[in-house]
Design an enzyme around this catalytic site. Structure first.
Site, PDB file in Angstrom:
ATOM      1  N   ARG A   1     -44.474   2.176  -1.430  1.00 49.50           N
ATOM      2  CA  ARG A   1     -43.829   3.487  -1.309  1.00 49.50           C
ATOM      3  C   ARG A   1     -42.829   3.651  -2.444  1.00 49.50           C
ATOM      4  O   ARG A   1     -42.001   2.776  -2.680  1.00 49.50           O
ATOM      5  CB  ARG A   1     -43.115   3.668   0.033  1.00 49.50           C
ATOM      6  CG  ARG A   1     -42.515   5.079   0.144  1.00 49.50           C
ATOM      7  CD  ARG A   1     -41.981   5.409   1.507  1.00 49.50           C
ATOM      8  NE  ARG A   1     -41.609   6.837   1.567  1.00 49.50           N
ATOM      9  CZ  ARG A   1     -41.653   7.583   2.657  1.00 49.50           C
ATOM     10  NH1 ARG A   1     -42.057   7.063   3.786  1.00 49.50           N
ATOM     11  NH2 ARG A   1     -41.298   8.853   2.620  1.00 49.50           N
TER      12      ARG A   1
ATOM     13  N   GLU B   1     -48.701  -6.188   3.347  1.00 44.67           N
ATOM     14  CA  GLU B   1     -47.450  -6.463   2.644  1.00 44.67           C
ATOM     15  C   GLU B   1     -46.882  -5.108   2.218  1.00 44.67           C
ATOM     16  O   GLU B   1     -47.603  -4.265   1.681  1.00 44.67           O
ATOM     17  CB  GLU B   1     -47.707  -7.341   1.413  1.00 44.67           C
ATOM     18  CG  GLU B   1     -48.243  -8.719   1.745  1.00 44.67           C
ATOM     19  CD  GLU B   1     -47.292  -9.548   2.602  1.00 44.67           C
ATOM     20  OE1 GLU B   1     -46.057  -9.420   2.434  1.00 44.67           O
ATOM     21  OE2 GLU B   1     -47.789 -10.302   3.473  1.00 44.67           O
TER      22      GLU B   1
ATOM     23  N   SER C   1     -48.732  15.136   4.430  1.00 45.04           N
ATOM     24  CA  SER C   1     -48.748  14.692   5.824  1.00 45.04           C
ATOM     25  C   SER C   1     -48.837  15.883   6.769  1.00 45.04           C
ATOM     26  O   SER C   1     -48.570  17.025   6.370  1.00 45.04           O
ATOM     27  CB  SER C   1     -47.480  13.894   6.135  1.00 45.04           C
ATOM     28  OG  SER C   1     -46.361  14.768   6.184  1.00 45.04           O
TER      29      SER C   1
ATOM     30  N   TRP D   1     -37.095  14.148  -7.999  1.00 43.56           N
ATOM     31  CA  TRP D   1     -37.248  13.937  -9.442  1.00 43.56           C
ATOM     32  C   TRP D   1     -37.106  15.271 -10.178  1.00 43.56           C
ATOM     33  O   TRP D   1     -36.396  15.357 -11.190  1.00 43.56           O
ATOM     34  CB  TRP D   1     -38.619  13.305  -9.725  1.00 43.56           C
ATOM     35  CG  TRP D   1     -38.874  13.073 -11.172  1.00 43.56           C
ATOM     36  CD1 TRP D   1     -38.440  12.027 -11.936  1.00 43.56           C
ATOM     37  CD2 TRP D   1     -39.620  13.939 -12.055  1.00 43.56           C
ATOM     38  NE1 TRP D   1     -38.870  12.165 -13.234  1.00 43.56           N
ATOM     39  CE2 TRP D   1     -39.597  13.320 -13.334  1.00 43.56           C
ATOM     40  CE3 TRP D   1     -40.304  15.134 -11.896  1.00 43.56           C
ATOM     41  CZ2 TRP D   1     -40.236  13.887 -14.442  1.00 43.56           C
ATOM     42  CZ3 TRP D   1     -40.938  15.706 -12.998  1.00 43.56           C
ATOM     43  CH2 TRP D   1     -40.893  15.076 -14.255  1.00 43.56           C
TER      44      TRP D   1
ATOM     45  N   GLU E   1     -46.796  16.512   8.961  1.00 40.97           N
ATOM     46  CA  GLU E   1     -45.418  17.027   9.027  1.00 40.97           C
ATOM     47  C   GLU E   1     -45.080  17.903   7.821  1.00 40.97           C
ATOM     48  O   GLU E   1     -44.219  18.779   7.913  1.00 40.97           O
ATOM     49  CB  GLU E   1     -44.418  15.862   9.108  1.00 40.97           C
ATOM     50  CG  GLU E   1     -44.411  15.111  10.433  1.00 40.97           C
ATOM     51  CD  GLU E   1     -45.609  14.181  10.638  1.00 40.97           C
ATOM     52  OE1 GLU E   1     -46.272  13.831   9.635  1.00 40.97           O
ATOM     53  OE2 GLU E   1     -45.878  13.837  11.797  1.00 40.97           O
TER      54      GLU E   1
ATOM     55  N   HIS F   1     -44.247  18.129  -8.250  1.00 38.54           N
ATOM     56  CA  HIS F   1     -45.609  17.897  -7.750  1.00 38.54           C
ATOM     57  C   HIS F   1     -46.618  17.935  -8.909  1.00 38.54           C
ATOM     58  O   HIS F   1     -47.545  17.128  -8.958  1.00 38.54           O
ATOM     59  CB  HIS F   1     -45.975  18.927  -6.680  1.00 38.54           C
ATOM     60  CG  HIS F   1     -45.101  18.859  -5.460  1.00 38.54           C
ATOM     61  ND1 HIS F   1     -44.769  17.666  -4.854  1.00 38.54           N
ATOM     62  CD2 HIS F   1     -44.473  19.823  -4.731  1.00 38.54           C
ATOM     63  CE1 HIS F   1     -43.977  17.908  -3.803  1.00 38.54           C
ATOM     64  NE2 HIS F   1     -43.788  19.204  -3.719  1.00 38.54           N
TER      65      HIS F   1
ATOM     66  N   ASP G   1     -43.981   9.270  -3.098  1.00 42.28           N
ATOM     67  CA  ASP G   1     -42.801  10.022  -2.671  1.00 42.28           C
ATOM     68  C   ASP G   1     -41.803  10.199  -3.820  1.00 42.28           C
ATOM     69  O   ASP G   1     -41.743   9.369  -4.727  1.00 42.28           O
ATOM     70  CB  ASP G   1     -42.135   9.278  -1.490  1.00 42.28           C
ATOM     71  CG  ASP G   1     -41.176  10.172  -0.721  1.00 42.28           C
ATOM     72  OD1 ASP G   1     -41.231  11.405  -0.892  1.00 42.28           O
ATOM     73  OD2 ASP G   1     -40.373   9.624   0.058  1.00 42.28           O
TER      74      ASP G   1
ATOM     75  N   LEU H   1     -64.477   2.233  -7.934  1.00 44.03           N
ATOM     76  CA  LEU H   1     -63.314   2.388  -7.045  1.00 44.03           C
ATOM     77  C   LEU H   1     -63.558   3.494  -6.001  1.00 44.03           C
ATOM     78  O   LEU H   1     -64.064   4.560  -6.337  1.00 44.03           O
ATOM     79  CB  LEU H   1     -62.093   2.777  -7.904  1.00 44.03           C
ATOM     80  CG  LEU H   1     -60.821   3.170  -7.156  1.00 44.03           C
ATOM     81  CD1 LEU H   1     -60.089   1.925  -6.662  1.00 44.03           C
ATOM     82  CD2 LEU H   1     -59.892   3.985  -8.048  1.00 44.03           C
TER      83      LEU H   1
HETATM   84  C1  IPE Z   1     -44.493  11.221   3.201  1.00 43.51           C
HETATM   85  O1  IPE Z   1     -43.473  11.727   2.403  1.00 43.51           O
HETATM   86  C2  IPE Z   1     -45.738  11.999   2.988  1.00 43.51           C
HETATM   87  C3  IPE Z   1     -46.299  11.970   1.641  1.00 43.51           C
HETATM   88  C4  IPE Z   1     -45.901  11.268   0.633  1.00 43.51           C
HETATM   89  C5  IPE Z   1     -47.434  12.813   1.470  1.00 43.51           C
HETATM   90  P1  IPE Z   1     -42.347  12.672   2.990  1.00 43.51           P
HETATM   91  O2  IPE Z   1     -41.394  12.931   1.893  1.00 43.51           O
HETATM   92  O3  IPE Z   1     -42.935  13.849   3.653  1.00 43.51           O
HETATM   93  O4  IPE Z   1     -41.698  11.745   4.111  1.00 43.51           O
HETATM   94  P2  IPE Z   1     -40.297  11.809   4.860  1.00 43.51           P
HETATM   95  O5  IPE Z   1     -40.232  13.136   5.526  1.00 43.51           O
HETATM   96  O6  IPE Z   1     -39.224  11.656   3.846  1.00 43.51           O
HETATM   97  O7  IPE Z   1     -40.326  10.675   5.807  1.00 43.51           O
HETATM   98  C1  IPE Z   2     -43.933  13.530  -2.177  1.00 50.23           C
HETATM   99  O1  IPE Z   2     -42.772  13.972  -2.761  1.00 50.23           O
HETATM  100  C2  IPE Z   2     -45.034  14.569  -2.178  1.00 50.23           C
HETATM  101  C3  IPE Z   2     -45.295  15.191  -0.876  1.00 50.23           C
HETATM  102  C4  IPE Z   2     -44.778  14.830   0.265  1.00 50.23           C
HETATM  103  C5  IPE Z   2     -46.215  16.320  -0.864  1.00 50.23           C
HETATM  104  P1  IPE Z   2     -41.701  14.827  -1.956  1.00 50.23           P
HETATM  105  O2  IPE Z   2     -42.046  16.261  -2.071  1.00 50.23           O
HETATM  106  O3  IPE Z   2     -41.544  14.319  -0.577  1.00 50.23           O
HETATM  107  O4  IPE Z   2     -40.377  14.531  -2.779  1.00 50.23           O
HETATM  108  P2  IPE Z   2     -38.930  14.251  -2.203  1.00 50.23           P
HETATM  109  O5  IPE Z   2     -39.046  13.130  -1.224  1.00 50.23           O
HETATM  110  O6  IPE Z   2     -38.463  15.508  -1.557  1.00 50.23           O
HETATM  111  O7  IPE Z   2     -38.126  13.880  -3.399  1.00 50.23           O
HETATM  112 MG    MG Z   3     -40.388  12.873   0.247  1.00 53.44          MG
END
Ligand code: IPE
Ligand code: IPE
Ligand code: MG
Length: 246
Positions: free
Chosen positions: A186, A205, A63, A23, A65, A35, A18, A129
């Protein structure tokens, strides 16, 4: 790596990657820039995990979502997945890494589905792996699917209700071939699970770091592993009981 006890490594590490968007935005770039840089971290962390001797690495890449993000970001991410898989598979294969994908893969565009199927087939015989990528994944979706499969078996007479155990549930999840993760990491400072491996993380953990995913490197993984090794895993017992068991 100096202080890492190689005899007490987790077999399976799961990571919620995440912080890519924040960033990128922190340096005045658009989210996709984050990304793209996140892929560099994936490469480094996979290499490090294999080198350290982790057996299973699950990376949460997209995800269920995340389909609700702006269309340009979703399309950009799908292109990035397809391109990255095509580019990285030869090296992963050379390094004896076995690729696996979990999630509602039917929702992916055809080009992505094809790339995943090819990568899985090409690396299927590898014995190093196991790299599991969670794509279009959510744990609640997975639990609904598992419930349907179990219900179907009961309806067909293959299984009776009394025979349903915790193992039945594990066996019907998309992760049935893998042990539960001992460690879940995370990045980016968020302290939540976001619909990731809810059943499998029951006794994992949890490790949260403020480091954004595009900056996460081997040293950060080692730090998380050292933190894991400093913990006492009690599984409901007392500390005294656990120390006798060791
Ligand atoms: C969770 O990250 C999913 C992935 C890292 C692929 P999100 O950035 O989508 O999660 P929320 O919405 O902040 O909980
Ligand atoms: C995680 O980074 C990657 C995916 C969920 C695809 P984010 O895109 O959620 O980055 P933030 O949380 O918005 O910084
Ligand atoms: Mg995120």
């Amino acid at each position: 790596m100096e202080n890492l006890d190689l005899k007490r490594l987790p077999k399976h590490v799961a990571i919620i990657m995440d912080g890519n968007g924040r960033w990128a935005q922190e340096q005045g770039q658009d989210r996709l820039f984050g990304h793209y840089h996140g892929v560099v971290s994936v490469r480094k962390v996979v290499e490090a995990a294999a080198e350290i001797g982790i057996e299973f690495l699950t990376l949460y890449a997209f995800s269920t979502e995340n389909w609700d993000r702006p269309e340009a970001e979703v399309t950009g991410l799908m292109t990035l997945f397809v391109d990255t898989i095509a580019k990285e598979v030869p090296d992963l294969h050379k390094n004896n890494i076995k690729l696996s994908f979990i999630g509602n893969l039917d929702m992916l565009p055809t080009s992505a589905k094809q790339a995943l199927a090819d990568a899985t087939a090409q690396t299927a015989q590898n014995t190093g792996l196991t790299l599991i990528i969670a794509l279009s994944y959510s744990s609640r979706w997975e639990l609904v699917e598992a419930t349907k499969k179990i219900a179907q078996k009961v309806q067909n007479g293959q299984l009776s209700t009394d025979q349903i155990t915790e193992a039945t549930i594990s066996e019907n999840l998309t992760t049935s071939a893998f042990p539960d993760p001992e460690l879940m990491i995370r990045t980016s400072g968020e302290c939540r699970i976001s619909n990731f491996l809810l059943y499998q993380l029951a006794y994992s953990e949890l490790y949260f770091t403020d480091t954004r995913w595009p900056e996460f490197r081997k040293a950060d993984l080692v730090k998380a592993l050292l933190d894991y090794q400093s913990r006492e895993r009690r599984f409901g017992k007392t500390s005294a009981q656990v120390q006798i068991d060791v």
